[in-house]
Design an enzyme around this catalytic site. Structure first.
Site, PDB file in Angstrom:
ATOM      1  N   LYS A 138     -18.230  -5.520   9.341  1.00 46.40           N
ATOM      2  CA  LYS A 138     -16.967  -6.259   9.426  1.00 46.40           C
ATOM      3  C   LYS A 138     -16.269  -5.985  10.757  1.00 46.40           C
ATOM      4  O   LYS A 138     -16.213  -4.854  11.218  1.00 46.40           O
ATOM      5  CB  LYS A 138     -16.016  -5.808   8.310  1.00 46.40           C
TER       6      LYS A 138
ATOM      7  N   SER B 160      -3.072  -7.963   3.076  1.00 46.49           N
ATOM      8  CA  SER B 160      -3.422  -7.693   4.473  1.00 46.49           C
ATOM      9  C   SER B 160      -3.843  -8.969   5.190  1.00 46.49           C
ATOM     10  O   SER B 160      -3.505  -9.165   6.359  1.00 46.49           O
ATOM     11  CB  SER B 160      -4.542  -6.655   4.549  1.00 46.49           C
TER      12      SER B 160
ATOM     13  N   ARG C   3      -2.340  -6.221  -7.804  1.00 50.93           N
ATOM     14  CA  ARG C   3      -1.259  -7.200  -7.680  1.00 50.93           C
ATOM     15  C   ARG C   3      -1.307  -8.245  -8.773  1.00 50.93           C
ATOM     16  O   ARG C   3      -0.277  -8.783  -9.171  1.00 50.93           O
ATOM     17  CB  ARG C   3      -1.337  -7.912  -6.321  1.00 50.93           C
TER      18      ARG C   3
ATOM     19  N   HIS D  97       0.844  -1.204   0.000  1.00 49.47           N
ATOM     20  CA  HIS D  97       0.000   0.000   0.000  1.00 49.47           C
ATOM     21  C   HIS D  97       0.882   1.258   0.000  1.00 49.47           C
ATOM     22  O   HIS D  97       0.629   2.194  -0.764  1.00 49.47           O
ATOM     23  CB  HIS D  97      -0.906   0.033   1.237  1.00 49.47           C
TER      24      HIS D  97
END
Length: 163
Positions: free
Chosen positions: A49, A136, A98, A25
């Site tokens: 979440k 992450s 990615r 990031h």
């Protein structure tokens, strides 16, 4: 001929849950500074979440990471990303990619943002090769089991013992 046009600042938001914010990031943000005058790292809050790292803790760690860069700011938000961008004068959404899976995930999101605000443009930066494998979720899992994740995050996390 005199040019009376004013430079409109190129402001981008870099949205995500950043749970946690990784060196990948950080790389996208620092490279994005070559394209934009200002980048707002936008930590999305989702009441549905459960975060692993506290929102306020991550906000402080990201601010510390970029403390010497006045063109970067960090904000939290809990609204549609395109509306948050508009409210902050941002015409661009910066996203790191990615792999093809990320691209397939990000494409419909960018189209939805365009639907909400037709002036918004999503800009994809391909992750630098040395950070392609970092996610992450992998960092969280390693950290949860007491592994050293200092190679993956641009700040110091407290060491936890494996219980």
């Amino acid at each position: 001929m005199e040019d009376n046009t004013q430079h409109i600042p190129r402001i981008a938001i870099f949205p995500g849950s950043f749970d946690p914010f990784t060196k990948g990031h950080e790389d996208v943000v620092r490279r994005g500074l070559h394209l934009f005058d200002k980048i707002i790292i936008s930590i999305g809050f989702n009441s549905q979440k459960k975060r692993f790292f506290e929102l306020e803790t991550m906000e402080k760690m990201i601010q510390e990471t970029f403390k010497d860069e006045d063109r970067i700011e960090v904000q939290t938000y809990s609204e549609l990303t395109a509306l948050f961008a508009k409210r902050n004068g941002a015409r661009f959404i910066l996203r790191g990619i990615r792999n093809t899976t990320d691209f397939e995930y990000e494409t419909p999101i960018s189209q939805a943002n365009k639907h909400v605000d037709s002036d918004i443009e999503t800009v994809f930066l391909i992750t630098s090769p040395q950070y392609t494998f970092i996610s992450s979720s992998i960092v969280r899992e390693l950290y949860r089991y007491g592994q050293d994740v200092s190679k993956f995050v641009p700040y110091q996390l407290p060491v936890i013992s494996n219980q």
